[in-house]
Design a protein around this motif. Sequence first.
Motif, PDB file in Angstrom:
ATOM      1  N   VAL A   1      -1.936   6.216  -4.390  1.00 14.63           N
ATOM      2  CA  VAL A   1      -2.947   6.015  -5.427  1.00 14.63           C
ATOM      3  C   VAL A   1      -2.564   6.762  -6.702  1.00 14.63           C
ATOM      4  O   VAL A   1      -2.680   6.240  -7.806  1.00 14.63           O
ATOM      5  CB  VAL A   1      -4.314   6.502  -4.904  1.00 14.63           C
ATOM      6  CG1 VAL A   1      -5.347   6.397  -5.994  1.00 14.63           C
ATOM      7  CG2 VAL A   1      -4.720   5.688  -3.700  1.00 14.63           C
TER       8      VAL A   1
ATOM      9  N   ASP B   1       0.818  -1.198   0.000  1.00  9.75           N
ATOM     10  CA  ASP B   1       0.000   0.000   0.000  1.00  9.75           C
ATOM     11  C   ASP B   1       0.857   1.256   0.000  1.00  9.75           C
ATOM     12  O   ASP B   1       0.353   2.357  -0.074  1.00  9.75           O
ATOM     13  CB  ASP B   1      -0.911   0.009   1.229  1.00  9.75           C
ATOM     14  CG  ASP B   1      -1.965  -1.059   1.113  1.00  9.75           C
ATOM     15  OD1 ASP B   1      -2.677  -1.034   0.108  1.00  9.75           O
ATOM     16  OD2 ASP B   1      -2.053  -1.913   2.002  1.00  9.75           O
ATOM     17  N   VAL B   2       2.168   1.035   0.126  1.00  6.25           N
ATOM     18  CA  VAL B   2       3.052   2.191   0.236  1.00  6.25           C
ATOM     19  C   VAL B   2       2.926   3.097  -0.990  1.00  6.25           C
ATOM     20  O   VAL B   2       2.921   4.304  -0.883  1.00  6.25           O
ATOM     21  CB  VAL B   2       4.510   1.728   0.405  1.00  6.25           C
ATOM     22  CG1 VAL B   2       5.439   2.917   0.387  1.00  6.25           C
ATOM     23  CG2 VAL B   2       4.647   0.964   1.706  1.00  6.25           C
TER      24      VAL B   2
ATOM     25  N   SER C   1      -4.056   2.853   8.139  1.00  6.30           N
ATOM     26  CA  SER C   1      -3.742   1.520   7.648  1.00  6.30           C
ATOM     27  C   SER C   1      -2.584   0.945   8.449  1.00  6.30           C
ATOM     28  O   SER C   1      -1.472   1.473   8.432  1.00  6.30           O
ATOM     29  CB  SER C   1      -3.411   1.577   6.165  1.00  6.30           C
ATOM     30  OG  SER C   1      -2.248   2.333   5.970  1.00  6.30           O
TER      31      SER C   1
END
Lengths: 932, 208
Positions: A103, A99-100, A868
Amino acid sequence: MSSANGDQQPVKLSLPLKYQQELFQELRQKDELVIIARGLGLLRLVTNLLHSYDAAGNNLILVVGADERENGWIGEALAEHAAVSMAPRARGLSVVNTDVMSVGTREKMYAQGGIFSITSRILVVDLLTSLLNPETITGLVVLHADRIVATSLEAFILRIYRQKNKVGFLKAFSDNPEPFTTGFAPLSTMIRNLFLRNVSLWPRFQVVVAQALEGKKKAEVIELEVPMSDSMRDIQNAIMECVEVSIGELKKSNTGLEMEDWNVDSALHKQFDMVVRRQLDPVWHRVSWKTKQIVNDLTVLRGMLHTLLTYDAVSFNRHLDTILAAHSPPPGSTRQNQSPWLFLDAAHTIFDTAKRRVYTGKAQGDGQDIETLRPVLEEQPKWAVLAEVLDEIDRDLYFNPVVRDDSNGTILIMCTDTAQCRQLREYLQNMHVHPAQTDEEDADDEPSGAFMMKRKLLNYLKWKKEFAKISAALFAENQKELNGTGTTKPTNNNSYRGKAPANKRRRVRGGGNAGSGPTRAANGSILASEDRPLEVATLISEIQPTGAETAQKEDIVADPLDDMEDYYQLYDMQDLLVIHAYDGDMDEHVLEEVKPRYIIMYEPDTSFVRRVEVYRSSHNDRNVRVYFMYYGGSVEEQRYLSSVRREKDAFTKLIKEKSSMSVVMTLDAHGIEDPQEAFLRTINTRIAGGGRLAATAQPPRVVVDVREFRSSLPSLLHGRSMVIVPCMLTVGDYILSPNICIERKSIKDLISSFKDGRLYNQAETMQLHYKSPMLLIEFDQNKSFTLEPFADLSGSLSSMSASNASSDLQSKLVLLTLAFPRLRIIWSSSPYQTAEIFESLKTQEPEPDPIAAVKIGLEGGQRAEDQSFNREPQDMLRIVPGVTGKNMKNLVIEMGSLKEVANATVEELEPAVGKEAGRQIHRFFNKSVLDG
Amino acid sequence: QAIASRSTGSSILVSPRQKGNPILTNLRSFAWEYSDIPADYVLGLTTCALFLSLKYHRLHPEYIYNRIKSLQGKYNLRVLLTMVDIGNHEDSLKELSKTSLVNNVTVILCWSAAEAARYLELYKSYEHANASAIRGTESKGYAEKMVDFVTVPRSINKTDAVSLVSAFGSIRAAVNARPEEIAVVGGWGEKKVKRWSAVVDEPFRVRK
C-alpha cells in the motif's frame, strides 16, 4: 512521421495515416467513445495519445482495462516515443497489477504521478480507501469499452471518478463493435455507463479510412482456395451430423431452447456451442447433467472441426484417440451416461476415416503387429500449396531481382496458433527430405511431407501403445490390454519431446511463440543440418515395419546442446522465413520488425488483412505481396466471411443508432445523492421507550472483503449510497453489523463449494464468530430465479435412493441447514435485489467496525496481510486426497506453491499434515499412470 | 380418534391446518399423519417447518408472524418453507429475509408443490444423517480425482487432463513440466499452457 502540437510542447507522433491523425486531433479536443474496426491500429492510437500527455508531464493518468500484453505494448511504445521526441518530462508507464505491491509503495507512486495501468480490482479499492484521491486524476483512458456493463467494476470506477472529479478527461476505446449491438438501445446505455456524450465510429468502410488504405500504395493480394481432401470433407460432414444430432437431443430435453434457425450452415459459424451456452445460461443451474454433457460435447465437436483443418493426419488421429479415451465411461456405468454422439454412425465415420488417413490394413490388435498395416499418411492439402507458393516466390526473386525497397526480403507465414507454427516449420524443414533412399537434397524434387509424416507415425505408434496402457490404468476397464503388453517401461515422454522446438533457431523478438523457420539458401532449398541424412537412413530402416520396435528413436530431433556454437549464428534477414501465429495487436509489431516482402496467410484472419493494409499504406517504399489461403467450403472459410459480415452489420447498426440517439445532457454520476434522502436516512426512526429523535451523521457502512470486488455487488451497494470499506476478511464476505456476517454465493459457487466442502468450513467459522451468520444465495440478474430442475423433476423425486438424492443442490441445502440451524439463508434474484435486502437488514443495527471485522478469525500472530490467498492453487490443493480443511492451512503456510507440494517427499510433508495424509498426498502426485 | 404419539419419529407429522395443501399429495416416499402441533410440519425432534405461500402472504402479511409466535421458541431448526407463486416476489422476499433474522427462522424457497414436498422428505430423511456429503470428503477414484485436479484452472477440460497426465506419466511430472513441453501435447494451446504453468507455480499466499 508527423508532428502535432500538444498543449505545451511539440510531440513527435507516429501516426502516418490521415484517419489516424484526424482521430487523434478529435480525441485531444473532446471526451468520447471510439469504436474502431479491428486491425486499424487502436493501440497505436492509444499510445500516441498517452504519449502526448506523458510528454507534457505533471499529470496522473490512469489506463483502465488493459490486459498484460497491452501493458507491455504501451509501456514499450511510450518509452520509445519518449526517446524519439526527447521529452524530458515523459515518465513512461507504471503497471500496478497485483497485490504484491504494498500500500505504501502505491501511495508514493500515485503521488509522483505519471501514467498508470492499474488492475480494476486494485484501483477500485484504492479509490474507495482514498489511497488515490480521485480529484488528483488528470484523466482516464478506458480500453475494451465493450466489456463495460452497468454492474462491472470499470463502471464502478468511472462512477467514483466522476462523482469526485468533474474536470478530468475520460476517453474510451473499443475495437469490438459487436457487443454494442445487442439489447435495447445498447449504444446509449453504454455511453451512459461510461459517462460520455459522444461516440466516434471508424469502420473499415468509413470514407477517410477507405481512402487511406485503398490509395496507390495498396498491398497486392493473391487468394488461393485450397480444396479439402475427400476424407477431410467426409470427416467434416460427419462431425456436422454429430453436431446436428446433439442439438436435436438438446432441443428434445430443453423445450425453451430457441434453435429454430439452426441449420448445418450455422454450424460452420464460429461458436455455435457458445450460442447454445448463452441460451442455456439463464437456466444453467436447472438443466440436467445430460444437457450439460451434450453442451460439452458440442464444444468438443467444434474443437474437432478446427483441429481437422489444422492438425496433420497423424496428430488428428491421436487427438481423436485422446478424446475417445476421455469420453469412455467409468466402469459399471450404463449406456445412458455416454455422450450421445458417440453412438452415431457418423462418429464411426469420423474415427474410421481419421484412421484411414494415417494407415490402412487390419485393425490394430494389441499395438504390436504393425506388419499388416500399410501407412497412408495423407498430407494436408495446404502443404503442397504452401510449397508451391514458396517456389513461386523464389522464382520471382530470381527473375525480378530485387526492386530495392525498404522491406527485408523476408517471407512471413502467419497461422492461427503455435502448434500450427510448429507443424509448418517441421514440414518446411523436411519437405525435401525423402523417405526413399535418395538422401540428396534436390531442389527439383516434389516437396512432400512424407518424411515428417512417417516420423510422426512412428511416434504415434509408440505413443498409442503407451496410451492404451495409460487409459487402461486410468479408466480401469479393459484390463486385458494390459496383460498383452507385459512389462511397462519407465516414464517415457520422449516421444513428445521429439517434437519439441529445436533449440537451433534464431531468437525472434515478440515472444517464444515465434518459430523462426529454417534458413533458405538462395535457390530455395532447405538447408537441413548435417547429421540429417544419417538419421534419415536409420529412421527409414525403422519405419519399414520390421517389428523391431524396441530400438530407441528418441534422439531424432533431440538436440544435444553441446554443439551450440557450430549452429548458432545470426542469419541475414533476407534469407529468413518467419512463421508466426496471429496474436491480435501484437501482429503490428511483427510486421514492423520483420518488414516482410512476402506474406503468406496460411489461415484467413480479418484483422490481419487490415493490419497488412495499414502497414502497406504507412510505408511508401515497402512492397508487400500477400498470399491468402483457405480451404474451400470449410469452417475456416465460413468463419472468415461471417466475421467480416458481422462486423459490418454491427457498424451499420451503430451508425443508425447514433443518428437517432438522444443526447444525455447530464454528466453527473447518478450516484449523486438526493439531499432529501440523505437527510431522512440520518434520522433514527427508532424512538423506543419515548426516546428522542436522534440524528446520526454516519452514513451506512458495509465492510467488504477485497476479493468480493470481482462481483458487482459492491458497486451496487455503493450506488445505494452506502460507504464501502474494503478489507481483507478472513471470515465472511460482507459484514453488515457487528452481528451480521454474510457469505455470498452465486449458484455456480454454491455448487462447487458444496462439492469441495468449502461452504461447510465457512459456515462453521461464521457460526463461531458471529451471532447471525447468513448465507446469501444470489441468482444472476438474467438467470431464472429457481432451483427447480427441468422436466425430469418427477423422475428424480420418486427415486429417493441415497445415491441419487444426495447429489443435487436441494438435498445439500437441507444438510447444511440441519448442520447449522442458526445459519440464515437469504435468497436474492439479482445483485440489485441483494443491495436492497442489505439495506433493510442494516436498519436498526449498529455500524460494523472494520478493524474488529478484520481481526476476527485470525489466529494468534497472524496478520491480515498473510491471509490473502490465491484461489486457484488452493482449490486444486483441496482436491488432493489427504488434504483436509484443517491440515490445508498448515500446508499452505509450510509450502510455497503446488509445485513444492508435488515435489515434496513424505518426510517433508509429515510435519505439516501428518504421516498418513502425507503419504496420501505423495501417492497422488507420484502415481505413475504407466504402471497401472 | 387417538393421536399418535410424537416419538414414533418414522413419519412426518402434519398439522390439520394443512389439509388440502397440494404438498400432501406429493408426499409419497414418507408416511405422514395428522397431529396436533403448533407448526405445520414436524420433521424430527428438533426440526419443524412452517409453510407459506407468497400469494397468501401478500394478502395476509400478519399471518406468518402469528404462526412464528405460536411456535414459542420451540425447535432448534425452524424452516419457513416459502412457495414462490407470484411474479414480483422481491418485496416480500426482502421482508422475509429481515424476518428470518429477527425471528430465528430459516427461509427455504421452493417453486412448486412437488419441490416443497421434496424438501420436507429430505429434511425427514436426513434427520439423523451426518454432513459428510457437504464436507467434501467423498471418496473417488484416482482417475476422477486426477481429472478434477487438473481441470480446476479455467478452460482446461477433461480431454486435456487425460492427455496431459498421460503425456508425462504422473501428476508430479505434469506439474514440473516446462511450458514448451506442455505445448506439444495435443489440445494444449497457448492459453491453457500459460494458465496451467501459472497456477502450478503461483504461491498459495500473496506476499506483500
